[in-house]
Scaffold this active site. Structure first.
Site, mmCIF file in Angstrom:
data_model
loop_
_atom_site.group_PDB
_atom_site.id
_atom_site.type_symbol
_atom_site.label_atom_id
_atom_site.label_comp_id
_atom_site.label_asym_id
_atom_site.label_seq_id
_atom_site.Cartn_x
_atom_site.Cartn_y
_atom_site.Cartn_z
ATOM 1 N N CYS A 267 0.794 -1.235 0.000
ATOM 2 C CA CYS A 267 0.000 0.000 0.000
ATOM 3 C C CYS A 267 0.825 1.284 0.000
ATOM 4 O O CYS A 267 0.262 2.372 -0.142
ATOM 5 C CB CYS A 267 -0.943 0.010 1.197
ATOM 6 S SG CYS A 267 -1.786 -1.549 1.462
ATOM 7 N N HIS B 23 -4.342 7.129 5.805
ATOM 8 C CA HIS B 23 -4.402 5.843 5.111
ATOM 9 C C HIS B 23 -5.817 5.272 5.237
ATOM 10 O O HIS B 23 -6.410 4.845 4.252
ATOM 11 C CB HIS B 23 -3.362 4.896 5.701
ATOM 12 C CG HIS B 23 -3.166 3.639 4.949
ATOM 13 N ND1 HIS B 23 -2.894 3.614 3.594
ATOM 14 C CD2 HIS B 23 -3.197 2.333 5.339
ATOM 15 C CE1 HIS B 23 -2.748 2.363 3.197
ATOM 16 N NE2 HIS B 23 -2.942 1.563 4.235
ATOM 17 N N PRO C 246 -10.268 -2.688 11.643
ATOM 18 C CA PRO C 246 -10.235 -2.315 13.061
ATOM 19 C C PRO C 246 -8.860 -1.883 13.564
ATOM 20 O O PRO C 246 -8.740 -0.865 14.255
ATOM 21 C CB PRO C 246 -10.712 -3.596 13.764
ATOM 22 C CG PRO C 246 -11.611 -4.249 12.764
ATOM 23 C CD PRO C 246 -10.965 -3.984 11.429
ATOM 24 N N GLU D 178 -4.116 4.530 13.609
ATOM 25 C CA GLU D 178 -3.951 5.818 12.932
ATOM 26 C C GLU D 178 -4.639 6.955 13.677
ATOM 27 O O GLU D 178 -4.117 8.071 13.722
ATOM 28 C CB GLU D 178 -4.455 5.726 11.496
ATOM 29 C CG GLU D 178 -4.001 6.888 10.641
ATOM 30 C CD GLU D 178 -4.182 6.656 9.159
ATOM 31 O OE1 GLU D 178 -3.606 7.432 8.370
ATOM 32 O OE2 GLU D 178 -4.909 5.715 8.774
ATOM 33 N N LYS E 212 -10.631 6.459 1.087
ATOM 34 C CA LYS E 212 -10.946 5.084 0.693
ATOM 35 C C LYS E 212 -12.435 4.770 0.761
ATOM 36 O O LYS E 212 -12.894 3.795 0.161
ATOM 37 C CB LYS E 212 -10.122 4.109 1.522
ATOM 38 C CG LYS E 212 -8.641 4.148 1.166
ATOM 39 C CD LYS E 212 -7.828 3.178 1.978
ATOM 40 C CE LYS E 212 -6.373 3.171 1.519
ATOM 41 N NZ LYS E 212 -5.694 4.480 1.704
ATOM 42 N N HIS F 214 -9.695 0.838 -1.641
ATOM 43 C CA HIS F 214 -8.258 0.745 -1.405
ATOM 44 C C HIS F 214 -7.594 0.309 -2.701
ATOM 45 O O HIS F 214 -7.735 -0.842 -3.124
ATOM 46 C CB HIS F 214 -7.970 -0.254 -0.288
ATOM 47 C CG HIS F 214 -6.573 -0.197 0.236
ATOM 48 N ND1 HIS F 214 -5.514 0.320 -0.483
ATOM 49 C CD2 HIS F 214 -6.041 -0.591 1.433
ATOM 50 C CE1 HIS F 214 -4.418 0.241 0.225
ATOM 51 N NE2 HIS F 214 -4.712 -0.304 1.402
ATOM 52 N N PHE G 266 1.554 -3.520 4.608
ATOM 53 C CA PHE G 266 1.974 -4.803 5.176
ATOM 54 C C PHE G 266 3.486 -4.786 5.412
ATOM 55 O O PHE G 266 4.244 -4.156 4.679
ATOM 56 C CB PHE G 266 1.638 -5.940 4.216
ATOM 57 C CG PHE G 266 0.198 -6.369 4.258
ATOM 58 C CD1 PHE G 266 -0.712 -5.801 5.126
ATOM 59 C CD2 PHE G 266 -0.250 -7.372 3.412
ATOM 60 C CE1 PHE G 266 -2.031 -6.221 5.170
ATOM 61 C CE2 PHE G 266 -1.573 -7.807 3.442
ATOM 62 C CZ PHE G 266 -2.460 -7.217 4.317
#
Length: 387
Positions: free
Chosen positions: A154, A279, A284, A290, A308, A313, A374
């Site tokens: 991402c 982001h 959750p 964030e 998003k 996404h 990730f």
């Protein structure tokens, strides 16, 4: 080091096929949402966010990821020609962020391989390699400087901008065509479903009802150089949590390092940021991390939003798409809206989510875009309006 400027850009997503359509959607009372039902393995479904319009038919011989790339290049055709004429093909480089390339197009041939034991004669494995879109970018533009792919999930599209700046600062190139592009793929949607990370409904970042992401497609490309342009790439920062393969570090400590590095490179503080593009995946764990981070660094007054809920996404394109949306919003002096179900999770740290058709309290000069991926990959990018 020299200042880095963005001289031109192009964009397409669920919000629109160009900057004008995107602005119209951002400033709408009812912005687009992920709305196409996608069937998943095990009888499950999710919502996805395809492009808002069709791609030109003469791009159809390529993978969809390359088709989107080709479309974005056409949107900047004159600016690209001017860049090549000004710097020469050998002084122009390319960096593309992506994650899907031609994976979707490989599903059919793979089924034939499993069923019949042979690949289709027209199957080209190279089309699903991560470097394929970089190859396509270079072939279509015709530059001869270095060109490579960034694939850090991402954060890919945003990291392409940082990599482009390093190319210029190191003297490797005078101008770089960079950004992020990704397309919808059944491999991606089913992969995230296997992680229990997709939502069956339109995703709702920072909602008490949030339960996962919607995959989207699209991208944004930029031309960056040392020559003054309408927007400056004021600062960027990168870090790696090394915390968990798919879960963010709960306190946001690693992500904060990226923010602080961006502030330091830009010689500013958090109070100089007029808007935070989060982001905001609607999972959750990400939203909990964030909101904690944004509250700690920016407080409760700085407007912020995740796009998003509109674009879905877009994975490797997400960071680039956020930067392009920030540029559009800066030029129009509007706040990108935070679109969700309106059911805010009061257990999360308090942050100032931007409303529909929101206007800033004072003229905006700088916006920050944050992306977290990730493997603990983090990046923050600060864009500044130069006039």
């Amino acid at each position: 080091m020299s200042d880095i400027y963005i001289n031109a850009f192009s964009i397409c997503s669920r919000l629109g096929m160009n900057r004008e359509e995107t602005l119209q959607s951002l400033n709408s009372k009812s912005p687009p949402r992920p709305d196409r039902v996608e069937e998943l393995a095990g009888g499950l479904t999710t919502m996805v966010a395809p492009l808002s319009g069709a791609l030109p038919s003469d791009l159809s011989s390529e993978t969809r990821t390359n088709q989107i790339t080709g479309y974005l290049l056409r949107e900047m055709k004159q600016a690209i020609a001017d860049t090549l004429a000004k710097h020469g093909a050998d002084r122009v480089a390319g960096v593309i962020g992506t994650s899907t390339t031609g994976v979707e197009e490989a599903i059919g041939p793979l089924g034939q391989r499993v069923e019949k034991g042979v690949w289709a004669e027209d199957f080209e494995f190279s089309r699903q390699e991560l470097g394929d879109t970089a190859r396509y970018l270079q072939e279509q533009v015709g530059f001869s400087g270095p060109c490579h792919t960034v694939s850090t999930a991402c954060t890919s599209g945003a990291k392409a901008l940082a990599a482009a700046a390093r190319f210029i600062h190191s003297g490797i190139a005078d101008a770089v065509i960079c950004g992020g592009v990704d397309s919808l793929s059944r491999l991606t949607t089913n992969g995230f479903s296997a992680l229990d990370s997709v939502s069956p409904h339109a995703c709702a970042p920072f909602s008490k009802n949030r339960c996962g992401i919607n995959i989207g497609e699209g991208g944004a490309l930029f031309i960056v150089s040392k020559h003054e342009g309408p927007w400056k790439l004021t600062g960027w920062g990168e870090s790696s949590d090394a915390y968990h393969m798919s879960s963010p570090e709960p306190t946001g400590a690693g992500a904060e390092l990226a923010l602080k590095e961006a502030f330091e490179r830009a010689s500013i503080s958090a109070s100089d940021i007029d808007f935070v593009h989060m982001h905001g995946t609607a999972t959750p764990l990400n939203d909990a991390m964030e909101s904690t981070l944004v509250n700690r660094v920016f407080g409760t007054h700085t407007p912020c939003a995740s796009s998003k809920g509109m674009t879905g996404h877009t994975l490797g394109a997400a960071g680039a798409l956020q930067v392009a949306i920030n540029i559009i919003a800066l030029d129009a002096q509007i706040l990108p809206p935070h679109v969700y179900d309106g059911q805010r999770d009061e257990s999360l740290a308090q942050i100032n989510l931007a409303p529909l058709q929101g206007k800033p309290e004072k003229p905006m000069r700088r916006m920050l875009s944050a992306s977290y991926a990730f493997g603990g990959s983090n990046i923050a990018v600060i864009i500044e309006k130069t006039n």
